[in-house]
Write an enzyme that holds these catalytic residues in place. Sequence first.
Site, PDB file in Angstrom:
ATOM      1  N   LYS A  46       7.723  -5.892  10.803  1.00 59.08           N
ATOM      2  CA  LYS A  46       7.637  -5.184   9.527  1.00 59.08           C
ATOM      3  C   LYS A  46       8.996  -4.762   8.999  1.00 59.08           C
ATOM      4  O   LYS A  46       9.293  -4.909   7.821  1.00 59.08           O
ATOM      5  CB  LYS A  46       6.725  -3.965   9.679  1.00 59.08           C
ATOM      6  CG  LYS A  46       6.283  -3.376   8.346  1.00 59.08           C
ATOM      7  CD  LYS A  46       5.138  -2.384   8.543  1.00 59.08           C
ATOM      8  CE  LYS A  46       4.612  -1.907   7.214  1.00 59.08           C
ATOM      9  NZ  LYS A  46       3.511  -0.946   7.357  1.00 59.08           N
ATOM     10  N   PHE A  74      -3.472  -0.501   7.035  1.00 56.81           N
ATOM     11  CA  PHE A  74      -4.063  -1.831   6.895  1.00 56.81           C
ATOM     12  C   PHE A  74      -5.131  -1.858   5.803  1.00 56.81           C
ATOM     13  O   PHE A  74      -5.076  -1.088   4.858  1.00 56.81           O
ATOM     14  CB  PHE A  74      -4.583  -2.338   8.244  1.00 56.81           C
ATOM     15  CG  PHE A  74      -3.487  -2.629   9.234  1.00 56.81           C
ATOM     16  CD1 PHE A  74      -2.417  -3.443   8.897  1.00 56.81           C
ATOM     17  CD2 PHE A  74      -3.496  -2.058  10.502  1.00 56.81           C
ATOM     18  CE1 PHE A  74      -1.393  -3.706   9.795  1.00 56.81           C
ATOM     19  CE2 PHE A  74      -2.475  -2.320  11.416  1.00 56.81           C
ATOM     20  CZ  PHE A  74      -1.435  -3.140  11.060  1.00 56.81           C
ATOM     21  N   THR A 116       4.015   1.518  -0.864  1.00 55.32           N
ATOM     22  CA  THR A 116       4.753   1.512  -2.123  1.00 55.32           C
ATOM     23  C   THR A 116       3.882   2.065  -3.258  1.00 55.32           C
ATOM     24  O   THR A 116       4.343   2.866  -4.086  1.00 55.32           O
ATOM     25  CB  THR A 116       5.210   0.079  -2.465  1.00 55.32           C
ATOM     26  OG1 THR A 116       5.921  -0.455  -1.350  1.00 55.32           O
ATOM     27  CG2 THR A 116       6.106   0.060  -3.683  1.00 55.32           C
ATOM     28  N   LYS A 147       0.824  -1.218   0.000  1.00 55.37           N
ATOM     29  CA  LYS A 147       0.000   0.000   0.000  1.00 55.37           C
ATOM     30  C   LYS A 147       0.856   1.265   0.000  1.00 55.37           C
ATOM     31  O   LYS A 147       0.626   2.185  -0.789  1.00 55.37           O
ATOM     32  CB  LYS A 147      -0.923  -0.029   1.217  1.00 55.37           C
ATOM     33  CG  LYS A 147      -1.908   1.119   1.280  1.00 55.37           C
ATOM     34  CD  LYS A 147      -2.959   0.911   2.345  1.00 55.37           C
ATOM     35  CE  LYS A 147      -2.428   0.897   3.746  1.00 55.37           C
ATOM     36  NZ  LYS A 147      -1.775  -0.240   4.262  1.00 55.37           N
ATOM     37  N   ALA A 192      -3.727   1.544  12.407  1.00 58.13           N
ATOM     38  CA  ALA A 192      -5.129   1.515  12.002  1.00 58.13           C
ATOM     39  C   ALA A 192      -5.903   0.396  12.677  1.00 58.13           C
ATOM     40  O   ALA A 192      -7.135   0.426  12.686  1.00 58.13           O
ATOM     41  CB  ALA A 192      -5.236   1.373  10.487  1.00 58.13           C
ATOM     42  N   ARG A 198       2.313   8.206   6.894  1.00 55.29           N
ATOM     43  CA  ARG A 198       2.580   8.229   8.333  1.00 55.29           C
ATOM     44  C   ARG A 198       4.049   7.958   8.618  1.00 55.29           C
ATOM     45  O   ARG A 198       4.775   7.398   7.803  1.00 55.29           O
ATOM     46  CB  ARG A 198       1.726   7.166   9.031  1.00 55.29           C
ATOM     47  CG  ARG A 198       0.232   7.447   8.981  1.00 55.29           C
ATOM     48  CD  ARG A 198      -0.581   6.257   9.462  1.00 55.29           C
ATOM     49  NE  ARG A 198      -0.370   5.108   8.581  1.00 55.29           N
ATOM     50  CZ  ARG A 198      -0.616   3.855   8.910  1.00 55.29           C
ATOM     51  NH1 ARG A 198      -1.084   3.566  10.118  1.00 55.29           N
ATOM     52  NH2 ARG A 198      -0.411   2.878   8.062  1.00 55.29           N
ATOM     53  N   TRP A 224       7.236  -0.894  -8.091  1.00 54.35           N
ATOM     54  CA  TRP A 224       8.321  -1.430  -7.268  1.00 54.35           C
ATOM     55  C   TRP A 224       9.598  -1.532  -8.101  1.00 54.35           C
ATOM     56  O   TRP A 224      10.681  -1.197  -7.630  1.00 54.35           O
ATOM     57  CB  TRP A 224       7.932  -2.801  -6.696  1.00 54.35           C
ATOM     58  CG  TRP A 224       8.951  -3.349  -5.732  1.00 54.35           C
ATOM     59  CD1 TRP A 224       9.028  -3.147  -4.390  1.00 54.35           C
ATOM     60  CD2 TRP A 224      10.070  -4.195  -6.072  1.00 54.35           C
ATOM     61  NE1 TRP A 224      10.116  -3.807  -3.854  1.00 54.35           N
ATOM     62  CE2 TRP A 224      10.768  -4.458  -4.869  1.00 54.35           C
ATOM     63  CE3 TRP A 224      10.538  -4.754  -7.265  1.00 54.35           C
ATOM     64  CZ2 TRP A 224      11.906  -5.258  -4.826  1.00 54.35           C
ATOM     65  CZ3 TRP A 224      11.677  -5.548  -7.223  1.00 54.35           C
ATOM     66  CH2 TRP A 224      12.353  -5.798  -6.017  1.00 54.35           C
ATOM     67  N   PHE A 241       3.815  -8.509  -9.288  1.00 58.73           N
ATOM     68  CA  PHE A 241       5.062  -9.215  -9.020  1.00 58.73           C
ATOM     69  C   PHE A 241       5.535  -9.872 -10.313  1.00 58.73           C
ATOM     70  O   PHE A 241       4.727 -10.175 -11.206  1.00 58.73           O
ATOM     71  CB  PHE A 241       4.859 -10.300  -7.952  1.00 58.73           C
ATOM     72  CG  PHE A 241       4.739  -9.778  -6.544  1.00 58.73           C
ATOM     73  CD1 PHE A 241       5.628 -10.175  -5.567  1.00 58.73           C
ATOM     74  CD2 PHE A 241       3.729  -8.892  -6.184  1.00 58.73           C
ATOM     75  CE1 PHE A 241       5.516  -9.705  -4.266  1.00 58.73           C
ATOM     76  CE2 PHE A 241       3.611  -8.412  -4.897  1.00 58.73           C
ATOM     77  CZ  PHE A 241       4.518  -8.825  -3.930  1.00 58.73           C
TER      78      PHE A 241
END
Length: 558
Positions: A107, A303, A75, A73, A275, A96, A411, A383
């Site tokens: 993470k 999230f 990214t 998200k 969240a 954030r 990405w 991906f």
Amino acid sequence: MSHPSDIEIARAAKKRPIREIGAELGIPEAALVPYGHDKAKVSADFIEGLSKRPMGRLVLVTAINPTPAGEGKTTTTVGLGDGLRRLGHKAAICIREASLGPCFGMKGGAAGGGRAQVVPMEDMNLHFTGDFHAITAAHNLLAAMIDNHIHWGNELGLDQRRITWRRAMDMNDRALRDLVCGLGGLANGVPRETGFDITVASEVMAILCLATDLDDLQRRLGDIIIGYTGEKVPVTARALKADGAMTVLLKEALQPNLVQTLEHTPAFVHGGPFANIAHGCNSVMATTTALRLADFVVTEAGFGADLGAEKFMNIKCRKAGLSPAAVVVVATIRALKMNGGLGKDALGAEDVAAVERGCANLGRHIENMKSFGVPVLVAINRFSGDRKAEMEAVEAFVRAQGSEAFACTHWAEGGAGTSALAARVAEVAAADRTGFVPLYPDAMGLFEKIETIAKRIYRAEGVTADKKIRDQLHAWEEAGHGHLPICMAKTQYSFSTDPALRGAPEGHYVPVREVRLAAGAGFIVVICGEIMTMPGLPRRPAAETIGLNAEGQIEGLF
């Protein structure tokens, strides 16, 4: 050939001086408070002078329910912002700040990834500009003043059994969830039960993220209810005379932080409530400042859309008078397969049927976001191993939902990988739409608001709550807090309160374990199921592999 890691990409970035990033948005160098050469705070005086400017278009990036397979998200938020800027739009990003708890837990970082990152990556994921430390200090100053007040005679008549203000730290430490303080004799205060929450769940964090200026900040801090007297009369931080000192500690922290992406798109990184246990959005000051300086502002909510986006709409937009112009829901083929019932070790093989089963989760999020009257697009974070048939299955499903899906390769390619999505977002967001409406009105009863979220967003059959909880909600309504919105504290992994129940479950019940009044922030926290406001570290925390290499560089951040 192995790809460079996120931190290697970030370390190789050719960053522009932060004054040049500010200049792109029309921020003069004198209005920047520099923290080194690549990050700065935007001064409160400059922000105050923007109040009469019109606002640009606000685009929210959210996602399906998170899985161990990853969704991307942040990214995508970064990639979309870069994509809009590549198309010639004056764009900015609002995300954030990272908490040290998950950074050293599971993470490992929260600045995007690959070629779609915000830099300086190491600083952002560690101490940054010290905002979280200031929030932690202000929170614990209030806690210290409570126990000090009791120690010196308890003039306000606080009932030690009814003190609701806990302590906070920015780390995952399950051993501190529940404890007794004040042991060791008269000199050490009065023994009582208390505990710690992680800083991102602190009401001070929420207040910083919802305050519009220093005066509003101090008013909200003063409104914090820290406990009750024996007659159940609320006692505030203002009554303890703590609000002034807390504001002093937060004076610099309230100013939004400005950094840049790898492609030099301006990025405001400010505030960081989770969240799942908090309201999951960056600060109102950062968002409104960006909107007055840019034509398009891309922001995220934490999230899945059932948590962060719901709170973005019902809490942040309601409180700040914001109206999103478009919503982008992020999904990956791998995550859809997991929602379709596959285990993590089975994601490599082509399985169109599993993708189609998992699309039920995506479809529910699309439907929920549309219910707010906002146009919804889908970003498929692609991906390299994704198959054409799997992609086509998702695109067909999304078309059937009356929306559009775009394959994104940000990405690997940065903003160039979101060109089609960015063009459509700009087109949709620029259209004159005024259809946004929150899920429930202010005047609805508190328990009915909880039921509305549970039934309309989670698709639950109903809500279960003890009479004590219902009575507490009624008492808050009688005390004048019935207009407040709801902040659900619930597992992020499922629409239900069972983290193992993926996909799009129906017919479940939402058990409410506890309710907390955040009078300063201006919402009611509703704790559901087994969710904890102080997380723990996993069996193999990321901290085990974070350290300095022979050149003194940080290794191990994702």
